[in-house]
Design a protein around this motif. Structure first.
Motif, PDB file in Angstrom:
ATOM      1  N   ILE A 136       0.840  -1.204   0.000  1.00  0.00           N
ATOM      2  CA  ILE A 136       0.000   0.000   0.000  1.00  0.00           C
ATOM      3  C   ILE A 136       0.872   1.250   0.000  1.00  0.00           C
ATOM      4  N   VAL A 137       1.893   1.258   0.840  1.00  0.00           N
ATOM      5  CA  VAL A 137       2.816   2.396   0.895  1.00  0.00           C
ATOM      6  C   VAL A 137       3.521   2.567  -0.447  1.00  0.00           C
ATOM      7  N   LEU A 138       3.911   1.456  -1.064  1.00  0.00           N
ATOM      8  CA  LEU A 138       4.584   1.525  -2.366  1.00  0.00           C
ATOM      9  C   LEU A 138       3.658   2.111  -3.428  1.00  0.00           C
ATOM     10  N   ILE A 139       2.405   1.716  -3.431  1.00  0.00           N
ATOM     11  CA  ILE A 139       1.444   2.247  -4.411  1.00  0.00           C
ATOM     12  C   ILE A 139       1.238   3.747  -4.196  1.00  0.00           C
ATOM     13  N   VAL A 140       1.060   4.157  -2.948  1.00  0.00           N
ATOM     14  CA  VAL A 140       0.910   5.595  -2.655  1.00  0.00           C
ATOM     15  C   VAL A 140       2.164   6.348  -3.082  1.00  0.00           C
ATOM     16  N   SER A 141       3.332   5.770  -2.848  1.00  0.00           N
ATOM     17  CA  SER A 141       4.588   6.404  -3.263  1.00  0.00           C
ATOM     18  C   SER A 141       4.676   6.529  -4.775  1.00  0.00           C
ATOM     19  N   GLY A 142       4.163   5.525  -5.494  1.00  0.00           N
ATOM     20  CA  GLY A 142       4.120   5.596  -6.953  1.00  0.00           C
ATOM     21  C   GLY A 142       3.205   6.703  -7.438  1.00  0.00           C
ATOM     22  N   VAL A 143       2.083   6.863  -6.765  1.00  0.00           N
ATOM     23  CA  VAL A 143       1.165   7.966  -7.097  1.00  0.00           C
ATOM     24  C   VAL A 143       1.859   9.301  -6.854  1.00  0.00           C
ATOM     25  N   LEU A 144       2.575   9.392  -5.738  1.00  0.00           N
ATOM     26  CA  LEU A 144       3.303  10.637  -5.437  1.00  0.00           C
ATOM     27  C   LEU A 144       4.412  10.901  -6.446  1.00  0.00           C
ATOM     28  N   GLU A 145       4.967   9.835  -7.031  1.00  0.00           N
ATOM     29  CA  GLU A 145       5.960  10.044  -8.084  1.00  0.00           C
ATOM     30  C   GLU A 145       5.323  10.752  -9.275  1.00  0.00           C
ATOM     31  N   ALA A 146       4.105  10.347  -9.624  1.00  0.00           N
ATOM     32  CA  ALA A 146       3.401  11.017 -10.719  1.00  0.00           C
ATOM     33  C   ALA A 146       3.124  12.469 -10.363  1.00  0.00           C
ATOM     34  N   VAL A 147       2.815  12.730  -9.097  1.00  0.00           N
ATOM     35  CA  VAL A 147       2.564  14.111  -8.646  1.00  0.00           C
ATOM     36  C   VAL A 147       3.825  14.946  -8.804  1.00  0.00           C
ATOM     37  N   VAL A 204       7.044  23.902  -4.933  1.00  0.00           N
ATOM     38  CA  VAL A 204       6.777  23.435  -3.569  1.00  0.00           C
ATOM     39  C   VAL A 204       6.129  22.053  -3.612  1.00  0.00           C
ATOM     40  N   VAL A 205       5.133  21.879  -4.483  1.00  0.00           N
ATOM     41  CA  VAL A 205       4.476  20.577  -4.619  1.00  0.00           C
ATOM     42  C   VAL A 205       5.499  19.523  -5.030  1.00  0.00           C
ATOM     43  N   PHE A 206       6.377  19.874  -5.954  1.00  0.00           N
ATOM     44  CA  PHE A 206       7.433  18.958  -6.378  1.00  0.00           C
ATOM     45  C   PHE A 206       8.268  18.501  -5.186  1.00  0.00           C
ATOM     46  N   GLY A 207       8.749  19.440  -4.390  1.00  0.00           N
ATOM     47  CA  GLY A 207       9.627  19.104  -3.266  1.00  0.00           C
ATOM     48  C   GLY A 207       8.945  18.230  -2.225  1.00  0.00           C
ATOM     49  N   VAL A 208       7.734  18.586  -1.860  1.00  0.00           N
ATOM     50  CA  VAL A 208       6.997  17.818  -0.846  1.00  0.00           C
ATOM     51  C   VAL A 208       6.687  16.415  -1.363  1.00  0.00           C
ATOM     52  N   ALA A 209       6.182  16.326  -2.591  1.00  0.00           N
ATOM     53  CA  ALA A 209       5.830  15.019  -3.154  1.00  0.00           C
ATOM     54  C   ALA A 209       7.068  14.154  -3.372  1.00  0.00           C
ATOM     55  N   LEU A 210       8.178  14.764  -3.774  1.00  0.00           N
ATOM     56  CA  LEU A 210       9.416  14.014  -3.982  1.00  0.00           C
ATOM     57  C   LEU A 210       9.895  13.388  -2.679  1.00  0.00           C
ATOM     58  N   ILE A 211       9.935  14.188  -1.630  1.00  0.00           N
ATOM     59  CA  ILE A 211      10.398  13.678  -0.338  1.00  0.00           C
ATOM     60  C   ILE A 211       9.475  12.576   0.170  1.00  0.00           C
ATOM     61  N   ALA A 212       8.168  12.805   0.115  1.00  0.00           N
ATOM     62  CA  ALA A 212       7.212  11.797   0.582  1.00  0.00           C
ATOM     63  C   ALA A 212       7.301  10.518  -0.249  1.00  0.00           C
ATOM     64  N   SER A 213       7.458  10.669  -1.557  1.00  0.00           N
ATOM     65  CA  SER A 213       7.557   9.517  -2.440  1.00  0.00           C
ATOM     66  C   SER A 213       8.801   8.694  -2.142  1.00  0.00           C
ATOM     67  N   MET A 214       9.927   9.362  -1.956  1.00  0.00           N
ATOM     68  CA  MET A 214      11.183   8.660  -1.662  1.00  0.00           C
ATOM     69  C   MET A 214      11.136   7.980  -0.296  1.00  0.00           C
ATOM     70  N   LEU A 215      10.553   8.654   0.689  1.00  0.00           N
ATOM     71  CA  LEU A 215      10.438   8.047   2.020  1.00  0.00           C
ATOM     72  C   LEU A 215       9.561   6.797   1.968  1.00  0.00           C
ATOM     73  N   GLY A 216       8.464   6.876   1.240  1.00  0.00           N
ATOM     74  CA  GLY A 216       7.586   5.713   1.104  1.00  0.00           C
ATOM     75  C   GLY A 216       8.265   4.573   0.370  1.00  0.00           C
ATOM     76  N   LEU A 217       8.996   4.885  -0.698  1.00  0.00           N
ATOM     77  CA  LEU A 217       9.729   3.859  -1.432  1.00  0.00           C
ATOM     78  C   LEU A 217      10.745   3.188  -0.518  1.00  0.00           C
ATOM     79  N   ALA A 218      11.498   3.989   0.214  1.00  0.00           N
ATOM     80  CA  ALA A 218      12.508   3.440   1.123  1.00  0.00           C
ATOM     81  C   ALA A 218      11.864   2.555   2.183  1.00  0.00           C
TER      82      ALA A 218
END
Length: 107
Positions: free
Chosen positions: A4-15, A33-47
């Motif tokens: 689930i976290v991986l899927i949400v992180s994938g969605v955030l990658e698209a964001v 700003v959206v780029f920075g927040v989504a990038l960090i959240a996406s990477m944290l979720g992937l990790a």
């Protein structure tokens, strides 16, 4: 839970990918700003997901979800043209993502 976290992180990658394009080289504040927040959240979720999902599988699924949703969003908003070939290729990509989930043996 990792899936689930991986899927949400994938969605955030698209964001973040979409926001990066809209930021026009970081010259527009809110897309940047959206780029920075989504990038960090996406990477944290992937990790986090990679603690339970093999690296190759997790990365392929993350990229696949992000790429597919980025293209779908671009087609919906009119930023790119829609064609049957693109739709079929996206369906193939989604099929491969689902296949990776089905054959994953890590827990």
């Amino acid at each position: 839970m990792a899936w689930i976290v991986l899927i949400v992180s994938g969605v955030l990658e698209a964001v973040w990918a979409t926001a990066l394009g809209k930021s026009e080289g970081f010259t527009k504040l809110w897309p940047s700003v959206v780029f920075g927040v989504a990038l960090i959240a996406s990477m944290l979720g992937l990790a986090w997901a990679m603690r339970d999902i093999a690296t190759g599988t997790a990365y392929a699924v993350w990229v696949g979800i992000g790429a597919a949703l980025t293209v779908v969003w671009a087609m919906i908003t009119g930023d790119t043209d829609v064609s049957w070939a693109k739709i079929l290729l996206l369906l193939g990509l989604v099929g491969c993502i689902v296949g990776l989930k089905l054959v994953d043996t890590s827990h």
